[in-house]
Design a protein around this motif. Structure first.
Motif: not given
Length: 249
Positions: A226-249
Motif C-alpha cells: 500500500x505504501x508503494x501504491x501511495x508512492x512513498x519514499x523507500x526509506x520511509x517505507x523501510x522505517x514504517x515497516x521496521x516500526x510495524x514489525x517492532x510492534x508485533x514482536x
C-alpha cells in the motif's frame, strides 16, 4: 526443527514416569489400553463432532508445525518490499510484473499483482485485509482443534474413572478383579489430565502463536505494498515497516 518442543514433551513424560518410580510405584501400571481408548478415543470423537472435516484435518496437519514450524523471515520480507519500492520508483509499477510470478506465497502474489494492475491504495488494502481476515479465521479454527481436545480430555478421564469404579462395584464379590477396575479408574484420570496439560493445550497455544506470526507477515506485506501504491519514499517505507514489525514482536 524446533528442538525445544521435543525436549519439552520428553521432559514432561519423563518427569511423570520418574515421579512414579521414585514413589515406589510400578511404571507398568501407567500403561492401560482400556483407559487410553476411553480418553483418546472419546476426546477425538468429541472434537470431530464440533468441527467440520476440513477444520479437523487442517488441525491435524498443522501439528507438524510444533516440530517443524514454517519459516517467517520478516527481515527478508522487508528487504523485498524495499526492492519493489526502488524498482517502482525507477520504472513505474509495471516494472514489478517480473516479481509477481517469483512469489511462492499466493497472498503476496495476489497483492503484488493488484499493485501492478494499478489498484487504488484503499481498494488494495480493503481487498487484502478481507482475505487476510478469512485466512486468519480458518487457521485459528484449525488450531482450536487442539485447544478443544485439551478441554474434553480431562472430562473423558473422569468418565473413564467412573466406568472403572462401576466395574469395581460390579465385582466386589471377586477380589481378583478389583485391582484392574481401580487401575483403569485412576489411570484414565491421569491420561485425561496429563494429555490435556502436557500435549493438547500447549500444542494449541503454540499453533496460535505461529498463526500470529503468519498474520504479522501478511500485514507487513499489505503495509509495504500500500505504501508503494501511495508512492512513498523507500526509506520511509523501510522505517514504517521496521516500526510495524517492532510492534508485533
Amino acid at each position: 526443527m524446533d528442538k525445544i518442543s521435543i525436549v519439552a514433551i520428553i521432559g514432561g513424560f519423563t518427569a511423570i514416569i520418574a515421579g512414579q518410580a521414585l514413589e515406589g510405584g510400578n511404571v507398568g501400571s501407567l500403561v492401560q489400553l482400556t483407559a487410553f481408548m476411553i480418553v483418546i478415543g472419546g476426546t477425538a470423537s468429541a472434537v470431530m463432532l464440533q468441527c467440520t472435516p476440513k477444520q479437523f484435518l487442517t488441525g491435524l496437519r498443522m501439528m507438524r508445525w510444533v516440530f517443524f514450524p514454517p519459516p517467517f523471515d520478516h527481515e527478508k520480507m522487508i528487504r523485498e518490499v524495499i526492492t519493489w519500492s526502488q524498482s517502482a520508483r525507477r520504472g513505474g509499477l509495471l516494472s514489478l510484473e517480473g516479481y509477481v510470478n517469483s512469489q511462492r506465497d499466493p497472498f503476496t502474489r495476489k497483492a503484488l499483482q493488484m499493485l501492478v494492475d494499478g489498484a487504488e491504495p484503499d481498494t488494495l488494502r480493503a481487498v487484502m485485509e478481507v482475505e487476510m481476515m478469512m485466512f486468519e479465521h480458518a487457521r485459528k479454527q484449525a488450531a482450536r482443534v487442539w485447544e478443544s481436545a485439551g478441554g474434553y480430555a480431562p472430562t473423558m478421564g473422569i468418565l473413564g474413572a467412573v466406568l472403572g469404579l462401576i466395574h469395581v462395584m460390579e465385582n466386589l464379590s471377586d477380589p481378583s478383579k478389583l485391582g484392574a477396575g481401580i487401575a483403569v479408574a485412576f489411570v484414565a484420570t491421569v491420561y485425561g489430565v496429563g494429555s490435556a496439560n502436557l500435549l493438547f493445550l500447549p500444542i494449541g497455544s503454540k499453533l496460535r502463536n505461529i498463526v500470529a506470526s503468519e498474520i504479522a507477515m501478511k500485514e507487513l506485506v499489505v503495509e509495504g505494498i500500500v505504501a508503494i501504491a501511495n508512492g512513498e519514499n523507500p526509506r520511509i517505507i523501510e522505517s514504517r515497516l521496521r516500526g510495524f514489525l517492532a510492534m508485533h514482536e
